[in-house]
Motif scaffolding. Sequence first.
Motif, short mmCIF file in Angstrom:
data_model
loop_
_atom_site.label_atom_id
_atom_site.label_comp_id
_atom_site.label_asym_id
_atom_site.label_seq_id
_atom_site.Cartn_x
_atom_site.Cartn_y
_atom_site.Cartn_z
N ALA A 185 5.24 6.96 2.29
CA ALA A 185 6.20 7.54 1.33
C ALA A 185 5.49 8.46 0.35
N ALA A 186 4.30 8.07 -0.10
CA ALA A 186 3.54 8.91 -1.02
C ALA A 186 3.12 10.20 -0.33
N LEU A 187 2.63 10.10 0.88
CA LEU A 187 2.25 11.27 1.67
C LEU A 187 3.43 12.22 1.81
N ASP A 188 4.57 11.68 2.20
CA ASP A 188 5.77 12.51 2.41
C ASP A 188 6.24 13.17 1.11
N LEU A 189 6.20 12.44 0.00
CA LEU A 189 6.63 13.01 -1.27
C LEU A 189 5.75 14.18 -1.69
N TYR A 190 4.45 14.00 -1.64
CA TYR A 190 3.56 15.09 -2.05
C TYR A 190 3.69 16.30 -1.12
N LYS A 191 3.90 16.06 0.18
CA LYS A 191 4.13 17.18 1.10
C LYS A 191 5.42 17.91 0.74
N LYS A 192 6.46 17.15 0.42
CA LYS A 192 7.74 17.73 0.02
C LYS A 192 7.59 18.60 -1.23
N LEU A 193 6.66 18.21 -2.12
CA LEU A 193 6.42 18.98 -3.34
C LEU A 193 5.55 20.21 -3.08
N GLY A 194 5.12 20.41 -1.82
CA GLY A 194 4.41 21.62 -1.46
C GLY A 194 2.90 21.52 -1.38
N TYR A 195 2.37 20.33 -1.50
CA TYR A 195 0.92 20.15 -1.44
C TYR A 195 0.43 19.96 -0.02
N LYS A 196 -0.80 20.41 0.24
CA LYS A 196 -1.54 19.99 1.42
C LYS A 196 -2.17 18.66 1.03
N VAL A 197 -1.83 17.60 1.75
CA VAL A 197 -2.18 16.25 1.31
C VAL A 197 -3.32 15.68 2.16
N ILE A 198 -4.29 15.11 1.47
CA ILE A 198 -5.38 14.39 2.12
C ILE A 198 -5.39 12.99 1.52
N GLN A 199 -5.19 11.98 2.37
CA GLN A 199 -5.23 10.61 1.89
C GLN A 199 -6.64 10.05 2.04
N ILE A 200 -7.11 9.40 0.99
CA ILE A 200 -8.45 8.83 0.96
C ILE A 200 -8.33 7.31 0.86
N PRO A 201 -8.96 6.56 1.78
CA PRO A 201 -8.90 5.10 1.68
C PRO A 201 -9.40 4.63 0.31
N SER A 202 -8.58 3.87 -0.40
CA SER A 202 -8.91 3.49 -1.78
C SER A 202 -8.67 2.02 -2.08
#
Length: 93
Positions: free
Chosen positions: A58-75
Amino acid sequence: DTIAKILESNNYTVHRLQINNKMRNWINTNNVFPSYTNSVIVGDSILIPAYKVPEDKAALDLYKKLGYKVIQIPSENAILLGGSLHCLTYLYP
């Protein structure tokens, strides 16, 4: 909710993401708060934490929807030490 209302009254848009029981347990037992806003923006890209939970999508999808190129980092390990991406990098210009 109170802070969201204050932000919205100042023309900010508030987007909410859910947390699950695993994340709540981190809050209750380790006094840390896993947040997807603990991120780093670089140009039109954003590095966001991934906690190995279904809510990561959901976080990935939201940031993509806001126009960002998204990179998720294991945290999931970093958050248990008290921080995540922004906390780890805020001293760098």
